[in-house]
Design a protein around this motif. Structure first.
Motif, PDB file in Angstrom:
ATOM      1  N   LYS A  83      11.828  58.677  26.478  1.00 24.33           N
ATOM      2  CA  LYS A  83      12.749  57.601  26.091  1.00 24.33           C
ATOM      3  C   LYS A  83      13.578  57.183  27.305  1.00 24.33           C
ATOM      4  CE  LYS A  83      11.754  57.919  21.712  1.00 24.33           C
ATOM      5  NZ  LYS A  83      10.669  57.126  21.256  1.00 24.33           N
ATOM      6  N   ILE A  84      13.259  56.028  27.861  1.00 26.02           N
ATOM      7  CA  ILE A  84      13.952  55.542  29.056  1.00 26.02           C
ATOM      8  C   ILE A  84      15.462  55.420  28.843  1.00 26.02           C
ATOM      9  CG2 ILE A  84      14.172  53.580  30.625  1.00 26.02           C
ATOM     10  CD1 ILE A  84      11.158  53.257  30.441  1.00 26.02           C
ATOM     11  N   PRO A  85      15.927  54.868  27.705  1.00 23.36           N
ATOM     12  CA  PRO A  85      17.386  54.757  27.538  1.00 23.36           C
ATOM     13  C   PRO A  85      18.106  56.112  27.488  1.00 23.36           C
ATOM     14  CG  PRO A  85      16.265  53.324  25.986  1.00 23.36           C
ATOM     15  CD  PRO A  85      15.216  54.177  26.627  1.00 23.36           C
ATOM     16  N   LEU A  86      17.382  57.169  27.121  1.00 21.95           N
ATOM     17  CA  LEU A  86      18.022  58.482  27.021  1.00 21.95           C
ATOM     18  C   LEU A  86      17.901  59.314  28.294  1.00 21.95           C
ATOM     19  CD1 LEU A  86      17.013  59.482  23.391  1.00 21.95           C
ATOM     20  CD2 LEU A  86      19.149  58.465  24.187  1.00 21.95           C
ATOM     21  N   LEU A  87      17.140  58.846  29.276  1.00 25.42           N
ATOM     22  CA  LEU A  87      16.967  59.614  30.506  1.00 25.42           C
ATOM     23  C   LEU A  87      18.282  59.900  31.237  1.00 25.42           C
ATOM     24  CD1 LEU A  87      13.608  58.293  32.001  1.00 25.42           C
ATOM     25  CD2 LEU A  87      14.058  60.480  30.895  1.00 25.42           C
ATOM     26  N   PRO A  88      19.189  58.916  31.371  1.00 25.23           N
ATOM     27  CA  PRO A  88      20.457  59.247  32.055  1.00 25.23           C
ATOM     28  C   PRO A  88      21.247  60.360  31.355  1.00 25.23           C
ATOM     29  CG  PRO A  88      20.202  56.874  31.904  1.00 25.23           C
ATOM     30  CD  PRO A  88      19.103  57.485  31.084  1.00 25.23           C
ATOM     31  N   LEU A  89      21.260  60.337  30.030  1.00 28.64           N
ATOM     32  CA  LEU A  89      21.959  61.386  29.285  1.00 28.64           C
ATOM     33  C   LEU A  89      21.277  62.732  29.494  1.00 28.64           C
ATOM     34  CD1 LEU A  89      24.230  61.979  27.234  1.00 28.64           C
ATOM     35  CD2 LEU A  89      22.547  61.609  25.445  1.00 28.64           C
ATOM     36  N   MET A  90      19.966  62.715  29.476  1.00 27.99           N
ATOM     37  CA  MET A  90      19.213  63.947  29.687  1.00 27.99           C
ATOM     38  C   MET A  90      19.441  64.491  31.099  1.00 27.99           C
ATOM     39  SD  MET A  90      15.327  64.182  28.459  1.00 27.99           S
ATOM     40  CE  MET A  90      14.315  65.538  28.884  1.00 27.99           C
TER      41      MET A  90
END
Length: 143
Positions: free
Chosen positions: A98-105
């Motif tokens: 999930k590209i939108p969740l990569l920064p959070l990850m």
């Protein structure tokens, strides 16, 4: 009777919420019918697609957003036009990235972990796709 009105109101509210999804499905189906001719699908996602087919399936899987239910009709149509089963599996497998969740990850787990996990996911999707195609091939030989 006094409970019917609130129930109908809730049903109407749900219907209004799913109108965009239904519209998107109809639009995608129309565009795919116009653009995706069987020869085009076979060329890019068929039996002889090679590495390009895997790259396309992986890329589109990562880039795809929204509910998986929206994608089922389009994937069914692609499969009917000649898309390899392994590429279909790779597409579905790579929806886990999930590209939108990569920064959070990255914030929680760090760049090395996220990079390794993403690479493992991509490699595992290819392995899974190949296994599914082997199973499909062996069942076709038997039947």
């Amino acid at each position: 009777p006094e409970k019917i009105y609130p129930s109908l109101h809730i049903a109407l509210h749900i219907f209004i919420q799913i109108i965009p999804v239904i519209t998107a499905v109809i639009l995608l189906m129309g565009i795919s019918n116009y653009i995706l001719k069987p020869k085009t699908v076979i060329k890019h996602l068929g039996g002889d697609s090679g590495v390009k087919g895997w790259i396309l399936a992986i890329s589109f899987g990562i880039l795809s957003h929204g509910s998986i239910y929206v994608w089922y009709p389009l994937l069914k149509e692609l499969r009917e036009h000649g898309m390899r089963t392994g590429l279909l599996a790779a597409f579905l497998y790579n929806r886990a990235v999930k590209i939108p969740l990569l920064p959070l990850m990255i914030f929680y787990f760090g760049i090395p972990f996220v990079a390794v996990l993403t690479i493992y996911t991509i490699v595992a999707s290819v392995v899974e796709g190949e296994i599914i195609e082997m199973i499909e091939y062996s069942s076709d030989k038997r039947g």
